[in-house]
Write a protein that holds these residues in place. Structure first.
Motif, mmCIF file in Angstrom:
data_model
loop_
_atom_site.group_PDB
_atom_site.id
_atom_site.type_symbol
_atom_site.label_atom_id
_atom_site.label_comp_id
_atom_site.label_asym_id
_atom_site.label_seq_id
_atom_site.Cartn_x
_atom_site.Cartn_y
_atom_site.Cartn_z
ATOM 1 N N GLN A 33 0.844 -1.220 0.000
ATOM 2 C CA GLN A 33 0.000 0.000 0.000
ATOM 3 C C GLN A 33 0.865 1.250 0.000
ATOM 4 N N GLN A 64 2.239 1.778 -3.457
ATOM 5 C CA GLN A 64 1.244 2.383 -4.363
ATOM 6 C C GLN A 64 1.181 3.894 -4.142
ATOM 7 N N ARG A 96 4.380 5.688 -5.299
ATOM 8 C CA ARG A 96 4.510 5.746 -6.773
ATOM 9 C C ARG A 96 3.772 6.976 -7.296
ATOM 10 N N LYS A 97 2.575 7.223 -6.723
ATOM 11 C CA LYS A 97 1.796 8.400 -7.136
ATOM 12 C C LYS A 97 2.553 9.676 -6.797
#
Ligand SMILES: Cc1cc2nc3c(=O)[nH]c(=O)nc-3n(C[C@H](O)[C@H](O)[C@H](O)COP(=O)(O)OP(=O)(O)OC[C@H]3O[C@@H](n4cnc5c(N)ncnc54)[C@H](O)[C@@H]3O)c2cc1C
Length: 352
Positions: free
Chosen positions: A317, A320, A323-324
């Motif tokens: 999580q 994720q 990465r954004k």
């Protein structure tokens, strides 16, 4: 070790569809961009290794080249697994040019490690120092090992053996293996020793092995594998939870002396003492609420336009979310950032 090049052709009625599926998997799941050569073939080049994929009349042609054979077993294993998603029989029937492995033998990059001693480099981490008889292990520079134990604790291990398709055949059922990646924190070829820093997370066979196994216990390992050097940049942002801490330490050993940046890592002890000395600023985020506190801290210290390369290693999580941040807030593209999931909360056996 000698350079190697090998090739296979996957017989498929629609090579373009298979090529597109491979490209999409590599680009989206591994966040690595493929280039296109003058013939239209797609390729990735990294650390002297090159994987080339081309749709031809005969099928999908896959060419592998690299400075040593060690990584090839991993590449062929991954390729066989992806082809098996289309067709298991075709995956088994693959044949590679110049294949030197002997069907039924142990994989070339497989070794037995023996636990020699244990220590604690940081609260929450156990350093398992292991010895390996086979000195060829030290001929290849690589970051990680795939450690393996019988999934049924106490059972006599049946190790993977080579298949005719160049990929290991993994024992199934009662004999199946529990295999997980762990980073090599230090390698001391003269003593044939490796230090593996393993998180004591309370569950899991590998974590339990590091914490609880008796000195002299053996474990299987394939590798080493993985790039040991970060892409060149003048300013880095390196973030990791405890599972990625050994890799961050390895990377910091190789950055140029002039490089600057920020390291933000989960640590309940002296993070600076754990890491090699650099010009980077170092922030330790305690384990108690690492995810929340790390993300809040990162939001405060972002330097768009200055950070040339960003890295996160840790829980799915978080990976994720980061990465954004790397792509959106820092505006970094493929090759300038990587956010890798090393484990997933609540999911045993997760492999990025
Ligand atoms: C390339 C790579 C390098 C890695 N390097 C290291 C390393 O150097 N040191 C290291 O400790 N780990 C490292 N990891 C992560 C490690 O592989 C996983 O944590 C793995 O799940 C541990 O296996 P296990 O048998 O202990 O637990 P599993 O059987 O895989 O998992 C059992 C349960 O424990 C949970 N779990 C797994 N890991 C953690 C954790 N860290 N904290 C809390 N819960 C967890 C799972 O969600 C699951 O519910 C690396 C992973 C990758 C992909």
């Amino acid at each position: 070790m000698n350079a190697v090049a090998t090739e296979t052709c996957v017989p498929t009625a629609d090579p373009t569809a298979m090529l597109n599926a491979f490209v999409s998997h590599i680009e989206n799941d591994h966040d690595v961009a493929l280039e296109t050569d003058e013939t239209g073939a797609r390729y990735i080049e990294n650390a002297g290794f090159r994987i080339t994929l081309a749709a031809t009349d005969a099928g999908l042609r896959i060419h592998l080249a690299g400075p040593n054979p060690n990584m090839m077993v991993f590449f062929k294993d991954a390729i066989a697994q992806h082809v098996a998603e289309f067709d298991e029989a075709i995956a088994k029937s693959l044949r590679w040019t110049g294949e030197t492995s002997v069907t039924g033998d142990l994989p070339d990059n497989f070794r037995i490690l023996t636990l020699k001693r244990k220590s604690s480099p940081m609260p929450g981490l156990v350093r398992a120092t292991v010895t390996v008889e086979d000195e060829t292990m030290f001929e290849t520079d690589g970051l990680h090992l795939r450690l393996m134990l019988p999934a049924n604790p106490g059972r006599e291990p049946i190790w993977p053996s080579m298949g005719a398709n160049g990929a290991p055949v993994w024992p199934q059922g009662e004999d199946s293996l529990h295999a997980r990646y762990i980073t090599i924190r230090h390698a001391r070829p003269d003593d044939r020793e490796l230090d593996l820093d393993v998180v004591s997370h309370g569950e899991g066979l590998i974590s339990g092995w590091a914490s609880g196994a008796e000195i002299g216990t053996e474990i299987g390992a394939m590798g080493p594998v993985g790039e040991t050097v970060l892409p060149e940049a003048m300013d880095y942002l390196l973030i990791a939870d405890q599972t990625g801490l050994p890799a961050v330490a390895r990377f910091l050993e190789t950055v140029s002396q002039d490089a600057t940046g920020q390291v933000i890592c989960e640590a309940d002890g002296d993070l600076k003492a754990y890491l090699p000395e650099t010009k980077f600023s170092v922030t330790a985020v305690p384990s108690v609420d690492f995810s929340r506190d790390m993300r809040a801290h990162v939001a405060q210290v972002l330097r768009p336009g200055t950070t040339g390369y960003a890295l996160f290693l840790g829980e799915f999580q978080d990976a994720q979310a980061l990465r954004k941040t790397f792509k959106g807030d820092l505006g970094l593209g493929k090759g300038q950032q990587i956010s890798a999931a090393y484990w997933r909360r609540g999911e045993a056996g997760f492999e990025a």
